[in-house]
Enzyme design. Structure first.
Site, short mmCIF file in Angstrom:
data_model
loop_
_atom_site.label_atom_id
_atom_site.label_comp_id
_atom_site.label_asym_id
_atom_site.label_seq_id
_atom_site.Cartn_x
_atom_site.Cartn_y
_atom_site.Cartn_z
N GLU A 149 49.15 -4.01 -30.27
CA GLU A 149 49.95 -4.03 -31.50
C GLU A 149 51.07 -3.00 -31.43
O GLU A 149 52.19 -3.25 -31.90
CB GLU A 149 49.06 -3.78 -32.71
N PHE A 169 40.18 -13.10 -34.37
CA PHE A 169 39.57 -13.74 -33.20
C PHE A 169 40.02 -15.20 -33.16
O PHE A 169 40.10 -15.87 -34.18
CB PHE A 169 38.05 -13.69 -33.30
N HIS A 173 47.33 -3.84 -38.25
CA HIS A 173 45.99 -4.40 -38.15
C HIS A 173 45.06 -3.29 -37.70
O HIS A 173 43.97 -3.14 -38.24
CB HIS A 173 45.99 -5.59 -37.18
N HIS A 209 36.89 -2.25 -41.49
CA HIS A 209 37.49 -3.57 -41.30
C HIS A 209 36.79 -4.60 -42.17
O HIS A 209 35.63 -4.94 -41.95
CB HIS A 209 37.37 -3.95 -39.83
N CYS A 259 39.85 -12.63 -39.03
CA CYS A 259 40.39 -11.45 -39.73
C CYS A 259 41.80 -11.66 -40.25
O CYS A 259 42.38 -10.75 -40.84
CB CYS A 259 40.33 -10.24 -38.80
N LYS A 311 42.56 1.09 -42.18
CA LYS A 311 41.19 0.81 -41.73
C LYS A 311 40.48 2.08 -41.28
O LYS A 311 39.26 2.09 -41.15
CB LYS A 311 41.20 -0.22 -40.60
#
Length: 413
Positions: free
Chosen positions: A314, A399, A303, A340, A163, A335
């Site tokens: 975050e 990831f 994010h 996403h 991502c 998002k």
């Protein structure tokens, strides 16, 4: 000599719009992009909704023969590239193609093509595998196709970092121009991973929201009752140029890229490092790279995926980096509306960050129903905020522990 790097073109194909204007209007209006899946029959799946792109017509950007031979993710990239290149005034006339490159990120590539050909191989035999299978599904093909379409002969590759893929693409392109390797870059990302296999995989690892009864409220970053992210498709491309190159041809300058920070958690394949330690380093490195003071940052496009661990980590990272100033900026997640886009998310959110700085309006984080004491920064909950933004940051994490932060601001001499 370090060159200043400016943005001269934007192109977007998203779950809430098929170009920049429609996407931006939808985001400011707080429009949710999630709905029941229509690309295939999701009846066997436990999660049956996503943020699909709606109303996209590939034939606006390519002929039927091309459309049949390009996976949907590549179609999104070509469409967004066409928009960005056209806005930049470069359609058909790049001044120095040998010094113009393409870097386009995708976390997965042609997943629909992959699934279809695997099924053909298993059910019908090897002779039924398409001869176009490999060039349709490999993640680098989007960059290759854009390069071929515009005759661009400079640096050309794909970034694949889950991502964070398209954020890496933009950051790498920024540094290629700043360091003098290229004069201009067409860069960003695209993803079309809403397929049965992908949805099943993310669902089985408990990463997706399961709110089938209310898709439009399922993506709720920072809300106490968030239960996972919503998968989205789309593409986002920007044209970057050295300031000298843009001025020499009289281009309209939309904004300036200031900094790029990247780090690794070196911690876990899916979970963020404790207290967002890797995210902290990415943000600090970005600020240092752009010589930006934390007090100059007015907006962070998070994010913010709507997962329990990620949103908390975050938030902790922003507090650690910005101290008391964290309470003065807006730390929101679009998002909540787009879902996403995986490898395409970073480029979309970079574009949103630029638009927020350029327009002086910050999109809302929708679906904020119940406050989470661990995610207590101002996310512009359920309403847009009109506020001058000097510098905006965009965070992207993937990831494998990949962390990227980009800094951008509206153009000023």
């Amino acid at each position: 000599m370090a060159h200043r790097v400016v943005v001269t073109g934007l192109g977007l194909v998203t779950p809430v719009g098929t170009d920049v204007a429609s996407t931006w209007a939808a985001l400011l209006a707080g429009t949710p992009g999630a709905a029941p899946i229509t690309k295939f029959d999701p009846a066997r799946l436990s999660v049956r909704f996503a943020c699909e792109v709606k109303g996209f017509d590939a034939l606006q950007y390519m002929d039927r023969k091309e459309a049949r031979r390009y996976d949907l993710f590549a179609q999104f990239a070509l469409a967004a590239a066409h928009q960005a290149v056209s806005q930049a005034g470069l359609e058909g006339r790049f001044p120095e193609p040998e010094r113009t490159g393409v870097v386009i990120g995708s976390g997965i590539g042609g997943m629909q093509t992959y699934e279809e050909n695997c099924a053909a191989y298993v059910l019908k035999g090897p002779d039924r595998v398409s001869p176009f299978f490999v060039p349709m599904f490999i993640p680098d093909i989007a960059a290759g196709l854009v390069s071929i379409r515009y005759g661009l002969k400079g640096p050309n590759y794909a970034t694949v970092s889950a991502c964070a893929s398209s954020a890496h693409a933009i950051g790498d392109s920024f540094h290629l121009i700043r360091n003098g390797t290229a004069d201009a870059m067409v860069t960003g990302g695209a993803e079309a991973a809403i397929t049965g296999l992908t949805v099943a995989a993310f669902s089985n690892m408990k990463a997706l929201s399961s709110r089938n009864d209310s898709p439009e409220t399922a993506s709720r970053p920072f809300d106490r009752d968030r239960d996972g992210f919503v998968l989205g498709d789309g593409g986002a491309i920007v044209v970057l140029e050295s300031l000298e190159h843009a001025e020499r041809r009289g281009a309209e300058i939309l904004g300036e890229v200031l900094g790029y920070g990247l780090s690794s958690d070196a911690y876990h394949i899916t979970s963020p490092a404790e207290h967002g330690e890797g995210a902290q380093r990415a943000m600090r490195l970005c600020l240092a790279d752009g010589n930006v003071s934390p007090a100059d940052v007015g907006y962070i496009n998070a994010h913010g995926t709507s997962t329990q661990q990620g949103d908390v980590a975050e938030t902790e990272a922003v507090k650690a980096v910005f101290g008391e100033h964290a309470r003065k900026l807006i730390f929101g997640s679009t998002k909540s509306m787009t879902g996403h886009l995986l490898g395409g998310a970073g480029a979309l959110e970079f574009a949103v960050s630029l638009l927020a700085s350029r327009c002086g309006v910050i999109p809302p984080t929708i679906n904020q129903f119940t406050a989470d004491p661990e995610c207590d920064l101002d996310s512009a909950p359920n309403h847009k905020v009109e506020r001058a933004v000097d510098v905006a940051l965009s965070n992207s994490f993937g990831f494998g522990g990949h962390n990227v932060t980009l800094a951008v601001r509206s153009w000023r001499t």
